[in-house]
Scaffold this motif. Sequence first.
Motif, mmCIF file in Angstrom:
data_model
loop_
_atom_site.group_PDB
_atom_site.id
_atom_site.type_symbol
_atom_site.label_atom_id
_atom_site.label_comp_id
_atom_site.label_asym_id
_atom_site.label_seq_id
_atom_site.Cartn_x
_atom_site.Cartn_y
_atom_site.Cartn_z
ATOM 1 N N UNK A 151 -37.548 -32.502 -20.860
ATOM 2 C CA UNK A 151 -36.896 -33.581 -21.858
ATOM 3 C C UNK A 151 -35.079 -32.969 -21.780
ATOM 4 N N UNK A 152 -34.339 -33.942 -22.207
ATOM 5 C CA UNK A 152 -33.024 -33.812 -22.550
ATOM 6 C C UNK A 152 -32.795 -34.188 -23.887
ATOM 7 N N UNK A 153 -32.566 -33.454 -25.097
ATOM 8 C CA UNK A 153 -32.357 -34.044 -26.259
ATOM 9 C C UNK A 153 -30.776 -33.824 -26.754
ATOM 10 N N UNK A 154 -30.517 -35.011 -27.447
ATOM 11 C CA UNK A 154 -29.246 -35.178 -27.909
ATOM 12 C C UNK A 154 -29.110 -34.555 -29.385
ATOM 13 N N UNK A 155 -28.064 -33.781 -29.662
ATOM 14 C CA UNK A 155 -27.815 -33.443 -31.077
ATOM 15 C C UNK A 155 -26.191 -34.201 -31.373
ATOM 16 N N UNK A 156 -26.400 -35.275 -32.030
ATOM 17 C CA UNK A 156 -25.431 -35.948 -32.367
ATOM 18 C C UNK A 156 -24.467 -35.228 -33.276
ATOM 19 N N UNK A 157 -24.894 -34.309 -34.052
ATOM 20 C CA UNK A 157 -24.045 -33.524 -35.042
ATOM 21 C C UNK A 157 -24.539 -32.187 -35.014
ATOM 22 N N UNK A 158 -23.536 -31.078 -34.576
ATOM 23 C CA UNK A 158 -23.973 -29.891 -34.372
ATOM 24 C C UNK A 158 -22.724 -28.926 -34.792
ATOM 25 N N UNK A 159 -22.971 -27.740 -35.034
ATOM 26 C CA UNK A 159 -21.959 -26.828 -35.343
ATOM 27 C C UNK A 159 -21.859 -25.840 -34.038
ATOM 28 N N UNK A 160 -20.843 -24.763 -34.633
ATOM 29 C CA UNK A 160 -20.996 -23.701 -33.489
ATOM 30 C C UNK A 160 -22.225 -22.754 -33.711
ATOM 31 N N UNK A 161 -22.807 -22.744 -34.834
ATOM 32 C CA UNK A 161 -23.849 -21.837 -35.143
ATOM 33 C C UNK A 161 -25.119 -22.310 -34.016
ATOM 34 N N UNK A 162 -25.097 -23.656 -33.537
ATOM 35 C CA UNK A 162 -26.288 -24.100 -32.677
ATOM 36 C C UNK A 162 -25.963 -23.291 -31.469
ATOM 37 N N UNK A 163 -24.800 -23.605 -31.010
ATOM 38 C CA UNK A 163 -24.646 -23.032 -29.694
ATOM 39 C C UNK A 163 -24.705 -21.735 -29.479
ATOM 40 N N UNK A 164 -23.993 -20.919 -30.569
ATOM 41 C CA UNK A 164 -24.336 -19.471 -30.840
ATOM 42 C C UNK A 164 -25.733 -19.044 -30.549
ATOM 43 N N UNK A 165 -26.504 -19.702 -31.495
ATOM 44 C CA UNK A 165 -28.029 -19.497 -31.403
ATOM 45 C C UNK A 165 -28.587 -19.592 -29.959
#
Length: 131
Positions: free
Chosen positions: A109-123
Motif C-alpha cells: 500500500x501507499x499511505x498519505x500523511x496529509x499533516x506531518x512534521x520533520x520528526x516523522x521523516x527523521x523516524x
Amino acid sequence: MHYYIYLVNSDTPQRQKKLTPNKPNDSKNIDQTKLYNITTQGLLINIQVQTGASANAVEGIINNRLKVKVNALPNDNEANKAIITLLAKYFKLAKADIIIKYGHKNKLKTILLTKFSQSVTDNLDLLQSNG
C-alpha cells in the motif's frame, strides 16, 4: 474548486455534472523504490502489510517499505482501519490525517500523511538506517 454545468429544462436550472479542474498528478512522480516521497499533498509512505498477526506493530523496513502487522483480517475493510489506527498512534497523528492512497485491497500500500512534521521523516530515516 469545482465547476458545474447547468441544464435548463423548464423554469428551474438543474445541476447535471460536477467538473473538477485538472490538478497535477502526484502519482506519476512517486518513486516506488523509495520508502517515502514528499508531494504537494503530503508525505507518501510505501508500506507492506501482514494481516492476521498476533499483535499490531510497526516492524521496521523491508524492501524500502514500512512493515506493518495488524491482527485484523482484510474483511469489510477492517485491516485498513487497523492500519490507520496503528499508524496514527505510531506517528502521533490524528486518524483523519492518514489516508490509504493506493492498494486498498493489496498487502503493498501507499499511505498519505496529509499533516506531518520533520520528526516523522527523521523516524523513517532512522528505521531505514537500522535496516
